[in-house]
Write a protein that holds these residues in place. Structure first.
Motif, PDB file in Angstrom:
ATOM      1  N   ARG A  85       0.832  -1.210   0.000  1.00 14.88           N
ATOM      2  CA  ARG A  85       0.000   0.000   0.000  1.00 14.88           C
ATOM      3  C   ARG A  85       0.863   1.256   0.000  1.00 14.88           C
ATOM      4  O   ARG A  85       0.581   2.224  -0.708  1.00 14.88           O
ATOM      5  CB  ARG A  85      -0.910   0.008   1.233  1.00 14.88           C
TER       6      ARG A  85
ATOM      7  N   ARG B 171       0.845   4.118  -2.916  1.00 13.16           N
ATOM      8  CA  ARG B 171       0.392   5.452  -2.482  1.00 13.16           C
ATOM      9  C   ARG B 171       1.484   6.486  -2.689  1.00 13.16           C
ATOM     10  O   ARG B 171       1.203   7.663  -2.964  1.00 13.16           O
ATOM     11  CB  ARG B 171      -0.040   5.400  -1.014  1.00 13.16           C
TER      12      ARG B 171
ATOM     13  N   SER C 258      -3.587  -4.614  -2.926  1.00 12.17           N
ATOM     14  CA  SER C 258      -3.140  -4.101  -1.625  1.00 12.17           C
ATOM     15  C   SER C 258      -4.287  -3.499  -0.830  1.00 12.17           C
ATOM     16  O   SER C 258      -4.317  -3.587   0.406  1.00 12.17           O
ATOM     17  CB  SER C 258      -2.022  -3.065  -1.813  1.00 12.17           C
ATOM     18  N   GLU C 259      -5.240  -2.870  -1.499  1.00 14.21           N
ATOM     19  CA  GLU C 259      -6.381  -2.280  -0.794  1.00 14.21           C
ATOM     20  C   GLU C 259      -7.351  -3.351  -0.302  1.00 14.21           C
ATOM     21  O   GLU C 259      -7.885  -3.248   0.809  1.00 14.21           O
ATOM     22  CB  GLU C 259      -7.118  -1.292  -1.706  1.00 14.21           C
TER      23      GLU C 259
END
Length: 389
Positions: free
Chosen positions: A163, A167, A268-269
């Motif tokens: 993540r 990001r 990943s989310e």
């Protein structure tokens, strides 16, 4: 033969209205069955802030056995770790920015039962008229003991690292977009239009060759240096992301409109797909389901809730735009809805359809039936090429 719990503690009355008595009876029964050994089960509520945190510790009966304040630093968190130990400890930590992360990582090493509390939804269950850190910690420990907390999902550390990297890329791209907008603003002052991409080499050469006033020329040169740095950093992060060759990433790339970056972000989310019992639950977590309003006999659906993961919802909408250009079946689905409801609602409907496909692919472990194996292989080759740069 071991004696039953009733022979020592006495039977629990059928019409026992005293919850505390029932809890004490159950506690004594478990201790007797375990051979008289006390199970020191504790419930800890922690209200964390930037500089310090406050903890409240309760026993199984709900009585407060300890309250303490600690610094939100390495020494203070080690103090918490030593105080709590490792056995039968349940910990509730309020989600406050990123200030809970180090505490969570440290206590996770002790294999404690950790819960990250959703602050807004917990406030809806129990809010104090008088609010301070001690009361908040007490309330968290009380709700944790009663199993009344609304908690957020915290994935394993390797997924959290995934993540962070995707990001980071999104953050760098936003910075690059800001710089490009500054450059276009300078071009507008001179009524100069450039149809190409300013972040590519041709665009950078065009900007370097402009004959404009010295003050603006200096600004353009400064922005160009920043743009080159950001391009280099984004390329480096892209290479790190492309090195992720998990099976889930390959499966997601078989879906039309999803490339390697989108696949890593989605995976990943979502984390562990098994935590969602159906694709409807996953869509609800992504905020892609309509809100519902009901009062008496009046009932209607509103706009999508937009709750849950905003990053997942954003990337699904981006993938929906790409999928209608690359897959005829999805394009046909989009066109039918667009005629009746408009383009925006049709795109949201496609994003919702992608959720259903993603759930099926990750749950079954099989590639998408909507995908083209040749296109999927091309995506994988491009991902490997980027990873080698």
């Amino acid at each position: 033969m071991a004696k039953s719990a009733d022979s020592v503690t006495g039977p629990l009355p059928r019409r026992c209205c005293n919850a505390q008595f029932a809890c004490e009876w159950l506690y004594a029964a478990i201790n007797h069955i375990k051979g008289g050994k006390t199970m020191e089960e504790t419930y800890v509520g922690i209200d964390i802030h930037r500089d310090y945190g406050v903890a409240c510790v309760r026993d199984l009966k709900g009585e407060i056995v300890d309250e303490f304040q600690f610094g939100n630093n390495i020494e203070g968190i080690q103090k918490v770790r030593e105080k709590l130990g490792e056995n039968n400890v349940h910990v509730a930590i309020e989600s406050t920015g990123n200030m809970w992360v180090v505490l969570w990582d440290t206590l996770e090493e002790n294999k404690l039962d950790l819960h990250l509390v959703h602050p807004l939804k917990t406030k809806a269950i129990a809010s104090n008229k008088l609010k301070n850190d001690k009361l908040d910690a007490k309330m968290l420990s009380r709700l944790l003991r009663g199993d009344l907390l609304v908690c957020s999902y915290v994935p394993p550390r390797d997924v959290r690292d995934e993540r962070e990297i995707v990001r980071l890329r999104a953050s760098l791209v936003r910075l690059r977009t800001q710089v490009i907008n500054k450059l276009r603003s300078i071009l507008h002052k001179y009524c100069i239009r450039y149809k190409g991409s300013l972040r590519q080499n041709a665009g950078i050469e065009f900007l370097s060759s402009l004959e404009i006033r010295p003050v603006d020329k200096s600004a353009v040169q400064s922005y160009l240096e920043t743009l080159k740095t950001l391009n280099s950093e984004i390329a480096s992060v892209n290479a790190q992301i492309a090195k992720n060759e998990k099976e889930e990433i390959r499966l997601l790339m078989s879906i039309p409109g999803i490339d390697y970056y989108s696949a890593v972000l989605i995976n990943s989310e979502i984390g562990d797909i098994s935590r969602f019992p159906s694709h409807n639950k996953l869509a609800s977590w992504a905020g892609l389901v309509p809100s519902m309003h009901q009062s008496g006999t009046t009932f209607y659906n509103g706009n999508i809730t937009k709750e849950g993961s905003k990053r997942l919802r954003w990337i699904l909408v981006q993938c929906a735009h790409a999928s209608i250009k690359t897959n005829s079946k999805i394009n046909e689905f989009y066109s039918k809805i667009a005629k009746r409801r408009g383009d925006n609602k049709a795109i949201v409907a496609v994003a919702r359809k992608l959720v259903k496909i993603i759930y099926a692919v990750l749950s079954s472990g099989n590639p998408s039936l909507y995908g083209d194996p040749k296109k999927t292989e091309t995506k994988i080759k491009r991902m490997r090429t980027i990873a080698e740069k």
